[in-house]
Design an enzyme around this catalytic site. Structure first.
Site, PDB file in Angstrom:
ATOM      1  N   GLY A 152      46.246  -9.657 -44.175  1.00  0.00           N
ATOM      2  CA  GLY A 152      47.245 -10.336 -43.326  1.00  0.00           C
ATOM      3  C   GLY A 152      47.720 -11.556 -44.058  1.00  0.00           C
ATOM      4  O   GLY A 152      48.892 -11.780 -44.189  1.00  0.00           O
ATOM      5  N   THR A 153      46.855 -12.382 -44.487  1.00  0.00           N
ATOM      6  CA  THR A 153      46.985 -13.217 -45.699  1.00  0.00           C
ATOM      7  C   THR A 153      47.950 -14.383 -45.793  1.00  0.00           C
ATOM      8  O   THR A 153      49.111 -14.278 -45.452  1.00  0.00           O
ATOM      9  CB  THR A 153      47.312 -12.338 -46.937  1.00  0.00           C
ATOM     10  OG1 THR A 153      46.362 -11.319 -47.019  1.00  0.00           O
ATOM     11  CG2 THR A 153      47.279 -13.135 -48.202  1.00  0.00           C
TER      12      THR A 153
END
Length: 233
Positions: A12-13
């Protein structure tokens, strides 16, 4: 980052790379999720390619890992043939080649950062389509949506190493506060003429932003602390 079981295992980051006066600082959160489930809360999204070049990975965890593995192998061969370290530009262009030629198969955005004796510290963004863009700073991943205006305001040229790392840690913590797909700890990698330094900032030591809750050991602590005391009878 995403892990895919059916949907991709996604990082998701939040990933970031910034240049400073003398090198680069790379930063990332550590959450890898499968849909709503956090598959790994302490991932390392900053991957070594050579002694002097690292890559920040976002998107599908599997895709970003296989690209990194191939490029690390290619660069090892390249270094042996050349008899000297690969440049940041060559590293970024190898990733670009793989990402562009397989754009229909891959779902990953990467930020390459490093230092070499020819051009010093460099950052290259390689987004989904597989183009390559040299930038003074690059941001990526789902959390980056929350950071564009912050970088418009906060980024400046010729920062010191300390200023650059402080900026990266602050940016990742801001993204973690707003983006559900980013979280965990903040990792940084500093690369310059002297080598590489890795740093680690635990999640419970990060600054709390607007309306963020203090870390708790148990949900019961929150419930118990919530309302006023019940009325004595």
């Amino acid at each position: 980052m995403d892990l895919n079981l059916d949907a991709p295992h996604s990082m998701g980051t939040t990933i970031i790379g910034v240049t400073y006066n003398g090198g680069v600082v790379l930063g990332a959160d550590s959450r890898t999720s499968t849909g709503m489930y956090v598959a790994n809360r302490a991932s390392d999204k900053i991957t070594q390619l050579t002694d002097n070049v690292y890559v920040c990975r976002s998107g599908s965890a599997a895709d970003s890992q296989v690209v990194s593995d191939y490029v690390r192998y290619f660069l090892h061969q390249h270094t042996i043939q050349l008899g000297q370290p690969a440049t940041v530009k060559v590293s970024a262009n190898l990733i670009r080649m793989l990402a562009y030629n397989n754009k229909n198969m891959l779902q990953t955005g990467l930020i390459v950062g490093g230092w070499d004796k020819y051009e010093g510290g460099k950052i290259y963004g390689i987004p989904l389509g597989g183009t390559v863009v040299e930038q003074p700073f690059a941001i990526g991943g789902s959390g980056s949506s929350y950071l564009y205006s912050f970088f418009d305001q906060a980024w400046k040229e010729n920062m010191t190493k300390e200023e650059a790392e402080q900026l990266v840690v602050k940016a990742v913590s801001l993204a973690i506060a707003r983006d559900g797909a980013s979280g965990g700890v903040v990792r940084t990698v500093i690369i310059n003429s002297e080598g590489v330094t890795r740093n680690f900032y635990p999640g419970d030591k990060l600054q709390l932003w607007h309306e963020e809750l203090e870390p708790q050991n148990s949900l019961l602590d929150i419930l118990n602390a919530a309302g006023p005391e019940p009325m004595a009878i």
